[in-house]
Design an enzyme around this catalytic site. Structure first.
Site, PDB file in Angstrom:
ATOM      1  N   ALA A 146       0.837  -1.207   0.000  1.00 35.82           N
ATOM      2  CA  ALA A 146       0.000   0.000   0.000  1.00 35.82           C
ATOM      3  C   ALA A 146       0.868   1.251   0.000  1.00 35.82           C
ATOM      4  O   ALA A 146       0.577   2.222  -0.709  1.00 35.82           O
ATOM      5  CB  ALA A 146      -0.932  -0.013   1.214  1.00 35.82           C
ATOM      6  N   TYR A 147       1.932   1.230   0.796  1.00 39.45           N
ATOM      7  CA  TYR A 147       2.862   2.362   0.831  1.00 39.45           C
ATOM      8  C   TYR A 147       3.451   2.627  -0.545  1.00 39.45           C
ATOM      9  O   TYR A 147       3.454   3.776  -1.029  1.00 39.45           O
ATOM     10  CB  TYR A 147       3.964   2.077   1.845  1.00 39.45           C
ATOM     11  CG  TYR A 147       5.113   3.061   1.815  1.00 39.45           C
ATOM     12  CD1 TYR A 147       5.041   4.252   2.534  1.00 39.45           C
ATOM     13  CD2 TYR A 147       6.263   2.806   1.067  1.00 39.45           C
ATOM     14  CE1 TYR A 147       6.092   5.160   2.511  1.00 39.45           C
ATOM     15  CE2 TYR A 147       7.314   3.703   1.039  1.00 39.45           C
ATOM     16  CZ  TYR A 147       7.230   4.867   1.756  1.00 39.45           C
ATOM     17  OH  TYR A 147       8.273   5.777   1.723  1.00 39.45           O
ATOM     18  N   ALA A 148       3.942   1.591  -1.199  1.00 37.00           N
ATOM     19  CA  ALA A 148       4.571   1.761  -2.509  1.00 37.00           C
ATOM     20  C   ALA A 148       3.568   2.302  -3.525  1.00 37.00           C
ATOM     21  O   ALA A 148       3.903   3.177  -4.345  1.00 37.00           O
ATOM     22  CB  ALA A 148       5.160   0.439  -2.979  1.00 37.00           C
TER      23      ALA A 148
END
Length: 237
Positions: A146-148
């Protein structure tokens, strides 16, 4: 007259280093922070305006924008550094994690840029927006999916805002990989990290400060990403 710079998430590590550098250069600085640390008081003592802000919900983003607009007139620049490095291994629901990462890393910069565009353009002088993205915007990350994805969205916002705000505002990204270790990082972790780079990692926050300085002083760079990754993308090419 030197105009202010807004920096989100500027009370530790890279954000704090950039805020300190700009204060040294004589810029009025407005910073936002999620967690109050001793650095908030230190920044205030040096003349910075500090605003508590949490970008993890739309309501909190809207409230932060109102608070920022109440203290900001014309702006020299906006540096979007606020971030949260959420791994996939937490107990948080997948949809909640994804939505929160997108709110912090994409929705908040998008809304702030839209809300403060005239603050950057009205004075007719040099103006910059800098998005702090990440090496994983181009590679993905199985441990931080999700961060990426949210950092990739922020990278795309760089391209769109560079088009939308030209020729008045330059919009660029800085995409670090590992530029500084934490004090508690073990020797083993540092050795394993070294194996991922052509250049030894951990050059320190000065690497990002110098990238900000370069972008601010450039006259012909927009819609670009400065990759601070020590050749990591070539290590196993």
């Amino acid at each position: 007259m030197t105009l202010p710079v807004l920096i989100t998430g500027a009370t530790q590590r890279l954000g704090l280093a950039v805020a300190s550098y700009l204060l040294d250069k004589g810029y009025p600085v407005v910073v936002t922070y999620r967690t109050r640390r001793e650095s908030v008081d230190e920044l205030q003592q040096r003349g910075a305006t500090t605003i508590p802000a949490d970008f993890s919900t739309q309501a909190s983003i809207d409230r932060a924008i109102d608070d920022i607009r109440s203290v900001c007139g014309e702006l020299r620049g906006i540096i979007h550094n606020a971030s949260d490095w959420a791994p996939e291994s937490t107990d948080e629901a997948d949809s909640d994690r994804f939505n929160r990462m997108m709110l912090i890393h994409a929705t908040a910069p998008y809304c702030i840029n839209k809300a403060l565009a005239t603050n950057l353009t009205s004075h007719g002088g040099a103006a910059d927006i800098i998005h702090m993205t990440d090496y994983v915007q181009d590679t993905g990350s199985e441990k931080h999916i999700a961060y990426a994805a949210s950092k990739a969205a922020l990278h795309n916002l760089t391209l769109s805002f560079a088009r939308a705000l030209s020729p008045t505002v330059k919009v660029n990204s800085i995409a670090p990989s590992l530029v500084m270790f934490n004090e508690h990082d073990s020797d083993d972790y540092r050795r394993r990290a070294n194996d991922k780079f052509l250049l030894r990692p951990g050059p320190g926050a000065a690497e990002v400060v110098e990238a900000v300085d370069y972008i601010f002083n450039s006259r012909y760079v927009t819609g670009q990403t400065l990759h601070l990754n020590g050749g990591r993308h070539l290590k196993n090419a």
